[in-house]
Design a protein around this motif. Structure first.
Motif, PDB file in Angstrom:
ATOM      1  N   SER A  98       0.840  -1.195   0.000  1.00 54.52           N
ATOM      2  CA  SER A  98       0.000   0.000   0.000  1.00 54.52           C
ATOM      3  C   SER A  98       0.881   1.253   0.000  1.00 54.52           C
ATOM      4  O   SER A  98       2.050   1.206   0.397  1.00 54.52           O
ATOM      5  CB  SER A  98      -0.907   0.010   1.229  1.00 54.52           C
ATOM      6  OG  SER A  98      -0.132   0.194   2.397  1.00 54.52           O
ATOM      7  N   LYS A  99       0.315   2.354  -0.439  1.00 52.94           N
ATOM      8  CA  LYS A  99       1.049   3.623  -0.400  1.00 52.94           C
ATOM      9  C   LYS A  99       1.416   3.974   1.032  1.00 52.94           C
ATOM     10  O   LYS A  99       2.488   4.509   1.298  1.00 52.94           O
ATOM     11  CB  LYS A  99       0.219   4.737  -1.029  1.00 52.94           C
ATOM     12  CG  LYS A  99       0.086   4.599  -2.527  1.00 52.94           C
ATOM     13  CD  LYS A  99      -0.706   5.741  -3.127  1.00 52.94           C
ATOM     14  CE  LYS A  99      -0.857   5.534  -4.623  1.00 52.94           C
ATOM     15  NZ  LYS A  99      -1.638   6.598  -5.244  1.00 52.94           N
ATOM     16  N   LYS A 100       0.525   3.635   1.960  1.00 56.10           N
ATOM     17  CA  LYS A 100       0.769   3.897   3.383  1.00 56.10           C
ATOM     18  C   LYS A 100       2.002   3.127   3.879  1.00 56.10           C
ATOM     19  O   LYS A 100       2.731   3.597   4.741  1.00 56.10           O
ATOM     20  CB  LYS A 100      -0.464   3.503   4.187  1.00 56.10           C
ATOM     21  CG  LYS A 100      -0.459   3.957   5.611  1.00 56.10           C
ATOM     22  CD  LYS A 100      -1.783   3.644   6.279  1.00 56.10           C
ATOM     23  CE  LYS A 100      -1.822   4.186   7.685  1.00 56.10           C
ATOM     24  NZ  LYS A 100      -3.115   3.944   8.330  1.00 56.10           N
ATOM     25  N   ALA A 101       2.243   1.949   3.288  1.00 56.66           N
ATOM     26  CA  ALA A 101       3.393   1.122   3.655  1.00 56.66           C
ATOM     27  C   ALA A 101       4.634   1.481   2.838  1.00 56.66           C
ATOM     28  O   ALA A 101       5.640   0.785   2.889  1.00 56.66           O
ATOM     29  CB  ALA A 101       3.059  -0.348   3.480  1.00 56.66           C
ATOM     30  N   GLY A 102       4.555   2.533   2.046  1.00 55.98           N
ATOM     31  CA  GLY A 102       5.709   2.976   1.266  1.00 55.98           C
ATOM     32  C   GLY A 102       5.698   2.559  -0.189  1.00 55.98           C
ATOM     33  O   GLY A 102       6.626   2.863  -0.934  1.00 55.98           O
ATOM     34  N   GLY A 103       4.681   1.837  -0.609  1.00 57.08           N
ATOM     35  CA  GLY A 103       4.588   1.412  -2.000  1.00 57.08           C
ATOM     36  C   GLY A 103       5.587   0.316  -2.321  1.00 57.08           C
ATOM     37  O   GLY A 103       6.234  -0.240  -1.445  1.00 57.08           O
ATOM     38  N   GLY A 104       5.707  -0.022  -3.592  1.00 65.28           N
ATOM     39  CA  GLY A 104       6.611  -1.081  -4.022  1.00 65.28           C
ATOM     40  C   GLY A 104       5.935  -2.439  -3.998  1.00 65.28           C
ATOM     41  O   GLY A 104       4.712  -2.538  -4.064  1.00 65.28           O
ATOM     42  N   TRP A 105       6.748  -3.471  -3.878  1.00 70.47           N
ATOM     43  CA  TRP A 105       6.254  -4.840  -3.998  1.00 70.47           C
ATOM     44  C   TRP A 105       6.835  -5.725  -2.903  1.00 70.47           C
ATOM     45  O   TRP A 105       8.035  -5.668  -2.622  1.00 70.47           O
ATOM     46  CB  TRP A 105       6.630  -5.409  -5.366  1.00 70.47           C
ATOM     47  CG  TRP A 105       6.022  -4.641  -6.488  1.00 70.47           C
ATOM     48  CD1 TRP A 105       6.571  -3.569  -7.140  1.00 70.47           C
ATOM     49  CD2 TRP A 105       4.743  -4.838  -7.060  1.00 70.47           C
ATOM     50  NE1 TRP A 105       5.691  -3.107  -8.092  1.00 70.47           N
ATOM     51  CE2 TRP A 105       4.571  -3.870  -8.065  1.00 70.47           C
ATOM     52  CE3 TRP A 105       3.722  -5.752  -6.831  1.00 70.47           C
ATOM     53  CZ2 TRP A 105       3.424  -3.780  -8.828  1.00 70.47           C
ATOM     54  CZ3 TRP A 105       2.577  -5.672  -7.599  1.00 70.47           C
ATOM     55  CH2 TRP A 105       2.426  -4.706  -8.598  1.00 70.47           C
ATOM     56  N   ASN A 106       5.983  -6.563  -2.301  1.00 70.99           N
ATOM     57  CA  ASN A 106       6.436  -7.639  -1.424  1.00 70.99           C
ATOM     58  C   ASN A 106       6.786  -8.829  -2.305  1.00 70.99           C
ATOM     59  O   ASN A 106       6.066  -9.115  -3.263  1.00 70.99           O
ATOM     60  CB  ASN A 106       5.328  -8.050  -0.446  1.00 70.99           C
ATOM     61  CG  ASN A 106       5.030  -6.984   0.573  1.00 70.99           C
ATOM     62  OD1 ASN A 106       5.939  -6.410   1.161  1.00 70.99           O
ATOM     63  ND2 ASN A 106       3.755  -6.712   0.784  1.00 70.99           N
ATOM     64  N   ARG A 107       7.882  -9.520  -1.961  1.00 73.13           N
ATOM     65  CA  ARG A 107       8.315 -10.684  -2.747  1.00 73.13           C
ATOM     66  C   ARG A 107       8.317 -11.933  -1.882  1.00 73.13           C
ATOM     67  O   ARG A 107       8.713 -11.899  -0.722  1.00 73.13           O
ATOM     68  CB  ARG A 107       9.741 -10.491  -3.261  1.00 73.13           C
ATOM     69  CG  ARG A 107       9.889  -9.456  -4.321  1.00 73.13           C
ATOM     70  CD  ARG A 107      11.357  -9.197  -4.626  1.00 73.13           C
ATOM     71  NE  ARG A 107      12.131 -10.376  -4.890  1.00 73.13           N
ATOM     72  CZ  ARG A 107      12.607 -10.720  -6.088  1.00 73.13           C
ATOM     73  NH1 ARG A 107      12.388  -9.962  -7.125  1.00 73.13           N
ATOM     74  NH2 ARG A 107      13.329 -11.815  -6.243  1.00 73.13           N
ATOM     75  N   GLU A 108       7.897 -13.045  -2.472  1.00 76.53           N
ATOM     76  CA  GLU A 108       7.985 -14.358  -1.842  1.00 76.53           C
ATOM     77  C   GLU A 108       8.616 -15.285  -2.855  1.00 76.53           C
ATOM     78  O   GLU A 108       8.140 -15.385  -3.992  1.00 76.53           O
ATOM     79  CB  GLU A 108       6.592 -14.854  -1.442  1.00 76.53           C
ATOM     80  CG  GLU A 108       6.589 -16.181  -0.762  1.00 76.53           C
ATOM     81  CD  GLU A 108       5.197 -16.667  -0.371  1.00 76.53           C
ATOM     82  OE1 GLU A 108       5.101 -17.779   0.175  1.00 76.53           O
ATOM     83  OE2 GLU A 108       4.211 -15.948  -0.616  1.00 76.53           O
TER      84      GLU A 108
END
Length: 110
Positions: A98-108
Motif C-alpha cells: 500500500s502507499k501507506k506502507a511505502g509502496g513497491g512490492w512484497n516478494r515471496e
C-alpha cells in the motif's frame, strides 16, 4: 472471497499492469533483459498447466517466473510450489504494498 471474473487470456488486470510497468523500469535500468506477460505455459501433470503471469530474464541470463497476486487461493499456491519443484526457474510471487506502507512490492520466493 471470490474474484468476480477472470480477464481474457493475454489481458492484464490493474496489479499486473502496475507490475509490468515496474519490470519496464527495471529493463530501462539494465536489471531485466526481457519479460513477457503469460509468455510461458508449464505442464504440471496430464491436463494440468500453470501459466505464470510473467516470464522474466534478468540481465545475467537467469530466468524467473513471476506471479502477481492480490490474494492467494489454495490451488494457485499449490501450483506454483509444484512448478518450482519441477522446473529449473526461480519462482517469485509479488503483492503490491500500500502507499501507506511505502509502496513497491512484497516478494515471496519458491
Amino acid at each position: 472471497m471470490q474474484a468476480l471474473g477472470r480477464l481474457k487470456t493475454g489481458q492484464m488486470n490493474k496489479s499486473e499492469k502496475a507490475y509490468s510497468d515496474h519490470l519496464f523500469l527495471q529493463q530501462v535500468a539494465g536489471e531485466v533483459a526481457w519479460y513477457k506477460f503469460e509468455g510461458v505455459k508449464l505442464r504440471l501433470a496430464d491436463n494440468t498447466f500453470y501459466t505464470p503471469d510473467f516470464a522474466v530474464m534478468l540481465a545475467d541470463g537467469q530466468m524467473q517466473m513471476h506471479e502477481v497476486k492480490g490474494f492467494w487461493q489454495d490451488d494457485a499456491r499449490a501450483k506454483i510450489k509444484i512448478a518450482a519443484d519441477m522446473y529449473p526457474f526461480q519462482f517469485i510471487a509479488v503483492t503490491k504494498k500500500s502507499k501507506k506502507a511505502g509502496g513497491g512490492w512484497n516478494r515471496e520466493e519458491f
